[in-house]
Write a protein that holds these residues in place. Sequence first.
Motif, PDB file in Angstrom:
ATOM      1  N   LEU A  85     -25.937 -25.484 -10.541  1.00 33.89           N
ATOM      2  CA  LEU A  85     -24.778 -24.741 -10.066  1.00 33.89           C
ATOM      3  C   LEU A  85     -24.401 -25.233  -8.683  1.00 33.89           C
ATOM      4  CD1 LEU A  85     -26.058 -22.552  -7.861  1.00 33.89           C
ATOM      5  CD2 LEU A  85     -26.710 -21.366  -9.948  1.00 33.89           C
ATOM      6  N   VAL A  86     -23.214 -24.851  -8.244  1.00 36.60           N
ATOM      7  CA  VAL A  86     -22.726 -25.179  -6.904  1.00 36.60           C
ATOM      8  C   VAL A  86     -22.623 -23.889  -6.111  1.00 36.60           C
ATOM      9  CG1 VAL A  86     -20.807 -26.094  -5.540  1.00 36.60           C
ATOM     10  CG2 VAL A  86     -21.497 -27.245  -7.667  1.00 36.60           C
ATOM     11  N   ALA A  87     -23.214 -23.876  -4.932  1.00 38.42           N
ATOM     12  CA  ALA A  87     -23.171 -22.715  -4.054  1.00 38.42           C
ATOM     13  C   ALA A  87     -22.293 -23.027  -2.852  1.00 38.42           C
ATOM     14  CB  ALA A  87     -24.575 -22.344  -3.583  1.00 38.42           C
ATOM     15  N   SER A  88     -21.347 -22.133  -2.588  1.00 41.99           N
ATOM     16  CA  SER A  88     -20.444 -22.280  -1.452  1.00 41.99           C
ATOM     17  C   SER A  88     -19.984 -20.885  -1.044  1.00 41.99           C
ATOM     18  CB  SER A  88     -19.239 -23.151  -1.831  1.00 41.99           C
ATOM     19  OG  SER A  88     -18.411 -22.479  -2.767  1.00 41.99           O
ATOM     20  N   ALA A  89     -19.067 -20.836  -0.103  1.00 42.52           N
ATOM     21  CA  ALA A  89     -18.549 -19.538   0.326  1.00 42.52           C
ATOM     22  C   ALA A  89     -17.831 -18.818  -0.816  1.00 42.52           C
ATOM     23  CB  ALA A  89     -17.614 -19.715   1.519  1.00 42.52           C
ATOM     24  N   ARG A  90     -17.343 -19.572  -1.810  1.00 41.23           N
ATOM     25  CA  ARG A  90     -16.594 -18.981  -2.920  1.00 41.23           C
ATOM     26  C   ARG A  90     -17.399 -18.907  -4.214  1.00 41.23           C
ATOM     27  NH1 ARG A  90     -10.386 -21.376  -2.538  1.00 41.23           N
ATOM     28  NH2 ARG A  90      -9.916 -20.577  -0.432  1.00 41.23           N
ATOM     29  N   GLN A  91     -18.337 -19.800  -4.392  1.00 42.16           N
ATOM     30  CA  GLN A  91     -19.151 -19.835  -5.599  1.00 42.16           C
ATOM     31  C   GLN A  91     -20.586 -19.445  -5.255  1.00 42.16           C
ATOM     32  OE1 GLN A  91     -17.732 -24.120  -6.310  1.00 42.16           O
ATOM     33  NE2 GLN A  91     -18.054 -23.385  -8.412  1.00 42.16           N
ATOM     34  N   GLU A 130     -23.900 -15.392  -2.312  1.00 42.84           N
ATOM     35  CA  GLU A 130     -25.163 -14.835  -1.835  1.00 42.84           C
ATOM     36  C   GLU A 130     -26.251 -15.913  -1.779  1.00 42.84           C
ATOM     37  OE1 GLU A 130     -26.252 -11.434  -4.089  1.00 42.84           O
ATOM     38  OE2 GLU A 130     -24.670 -10.171  -3.207  1.00 42.84           O
ATOM     39  N   LEU A 131     -26.267 -16.780  -2.790  1.00 41.07           N
ATOM     40  CA  LEU A 131     -27.194 -17.905  -2.755  1.00 41.07           C
ATOM     41  C   LEU A 131     -26.865 -18.816  -1.579  1.00 41.07           C
ATOM     42  CD1 LEU A 131     -29.422 -19.754  -3.855  1.00 41.07           C
ATOM     43  CD2 LEU A 131     -27.729 -20.689  -5.458  1.00 41.07           C
ATOM     44  N   PHE A 132     -25.587 -19.071  -1.367  1.00 38.95           N
ATOM     45  CA  PHE A 132     -25.169 -19.928  -0.260  1.00 38.95           C
ATOM     46  C   PHE A 132     -25.621 -19.340   1.072  1.00 38.95           C
ATOM     47  CE2 PHE A 132     -21.590 -21.760   2.421  1.00 38.95           C
ATOM     48  CZ  PHE A 132     -22.085 -23.058   2.395  1.00 38.95           C
ATOM     49  N   TRP A 133     -25.512 -18.017   1.208  1.00 42.37           N
ATOM     50  CA  TRP A 133     -25.983 -17.349   2.421  1.00 42.37           C
ATOM     51  C   TRP A 133     -27.481 -17.582   2.603  1.00 42.37           C
ATOM     52  CZ3 TRP A 133     -29.602 -13.450   3.137  1.00 42.37           C
ATOM     53  CH2 TRP A 133     -29.623 -12.868   4.415  1.00 42.37           C
ATOM     54  N   GLY A 134     -28.253 -17.472   1.526  1.00 42.53           N
ATOM     55  CA  GLY A 134     -29.690 -17.675   1.622  1.00 42.53           C
ATOM     56  C   GLY A 134     -30.068 -19.094   1.995  1.00 42.53           C
ATOM     57  N   LEU A 135     -29.265 -20.057   1.589  1.00 39.68           N
ATOM     58  CA  LEU A 135     -29.538 -21.456   1.905  1.00 39.68           C
ATOM     59  C   LEU A 135     -29.281 -21.793   3.372  1.00 39.68           C
ATOM     60  CD1 LEU A 135     -27.943 -23.086  -1.275  1.00 39.68           C
ATOM     61  CD2 LEU A 135     -30.385 -22.846  -0.783  1.00 39.68           C
ATOM     62  N   HIS A 136     -28.620 -20.886   4.090  1.00 36.75           N
ATOM     63  CA  HIS A 136     -28.325 -21.110   5.511  1.00 36.75           C
ATOM     64  C   HIS A 136     -29.531 -20.765   6.377  1.00 36.75           C
ATOM     65  CE1 HIS A 136     -24.161 -21.458   4.264  1.00 36.75           C
ATOM     66  NE2 HIS A 136     -23.836 -21.798   5.490  1.00 36.75           N
ATOM     67  N   GLY A 137     -30.612 -21.520   6.209  1.00 39.08           N
ATOM     68  CA  GLY A 137     -31.778 -21.314   7.049  1.00 39.08           C
ATOM     69  C   GLY A 137     -32.854 -20.481   6.411  1.00 39.08           C
TER      70      GLY A 137
END
Length: 328
Positions: free
Chosen positions: A169-175, A178-185
Motif C-alpha cells: 500500500l501507499v501511505a501519505s497524508a491522503r492515503q 494514520e499509518l503515515f503519521w506513525g511512520l513519521h519517527g
Amino acid sequence: MGSRCLLERVQGQVLTPGDPGYENARRVWNGDVDRRPRAVVRCAGMADVLEAVRFARERDLPAAVRGGGHAVAGHGICDDGLVIDLSAMTAVRVDPAARTARAQGGCLYRHLDHATQAAGLAVTGGIVSHTGIGGLTLGGGIGWLMRRHGLAADNLRSCEVVTADGERLVASARQHPELFWGLHGGGGNFGIVTSFEYDLHPVGPVVVAGMVAYDLADGPEALRCFRDLVAQAPDDLGAVANLRLAPPLAEIPAHLHGRPIVSVTVCHAGPVERGEAALRHLRAFGRPVLDTIAPRPYLAHQRLFDPASPTAAATTGSPGSSRRSPTR
C-alpha cells in the motif's frame, strides 16, 4: 505452507549457510552482533519484498528487515529466520522542478545525497553517509539541515509499504494517513518501507562547514562560546559540540589523534558569504588546535565522519553470484 521454494518466487539473490557471500551478507555495522539467519534474500524490488514476507508467514519464520544495517542493536539480522535485505534496492529518482525525490528503501544517504545534489537539492540526512535512509527516517532523522528544514521524517511526502500480512500500500497524508503519521519517527515496526518520497530543498553544492577543536583544558570557555553561538545562530547553521578523543579523520593531523579535545562541527547551508559571517566569531575565539572550516561541497561534509564510524560489514560480491533455496 508455500508449495514453491523462495528461490522460485523472487528475482533477487538468496543466500543460505555455506553459500559464497553468506558470511558477508549476515554482517551488520555493529560487529558485536553475530547472528546466523536461515536465509538472506537480497530483494531486487518491491515484488521480492512481498514474496519474502509471504514466505516467512507461510512457514512461521522469524523475519528481520535490513536496509543500511546501521542499527546498533542489530535489528537487520536474526537467528534461524529470514532476513529481508533491501541493500540492492538503491535507485533514486529526482524531480528537480517539483523538488522531490523517490528513493528505494535500501538506499544509503550517500546514494540519496549524490542524486539530489546533482540538482543542487538535499533533504536532512544524518552525519554519516553510509547510514541507511530507512532506519534514520523512520526514527525521525537528524542531520545538519534540521534547524532550517526539519527532520528527515518532516520531509516525507509518501511511503510505499509492504505490511506484515503481505500487502502493498501507499501511505501519505491522503492515503492511510494514520499509518503515515506513525511512520513519521515511530520506528520500523509498521511495515517494510520499500520506497520513500521526500521534499527537497536548495542546498549547496558548496556550503561553509568543518570543525574547530580546542584542547580539553580550554573546554569550559569553548563550550560557553558554543552556547553563545547557538543562542543567536541563523536557522541555516547546524552545529554539534563534542567532548571526545580526536578521531582519526583525514582532516585532523596525526599528532592530535586520540588526544582529548572539545570539537565544534558546523555546517551552514545558506549562501557562502553568510556562512562565513555567521562563523567569524567562533573561528576567532580562543586557541584552537584545529580549524578546518571552509567552503566545501556538501557531499564532502556529509562524508566527514565516515572514517570514525567504520562498518563491520565487508564489501559484498556482485548480486547473483550465488542463488540457492532455503528450506522447502
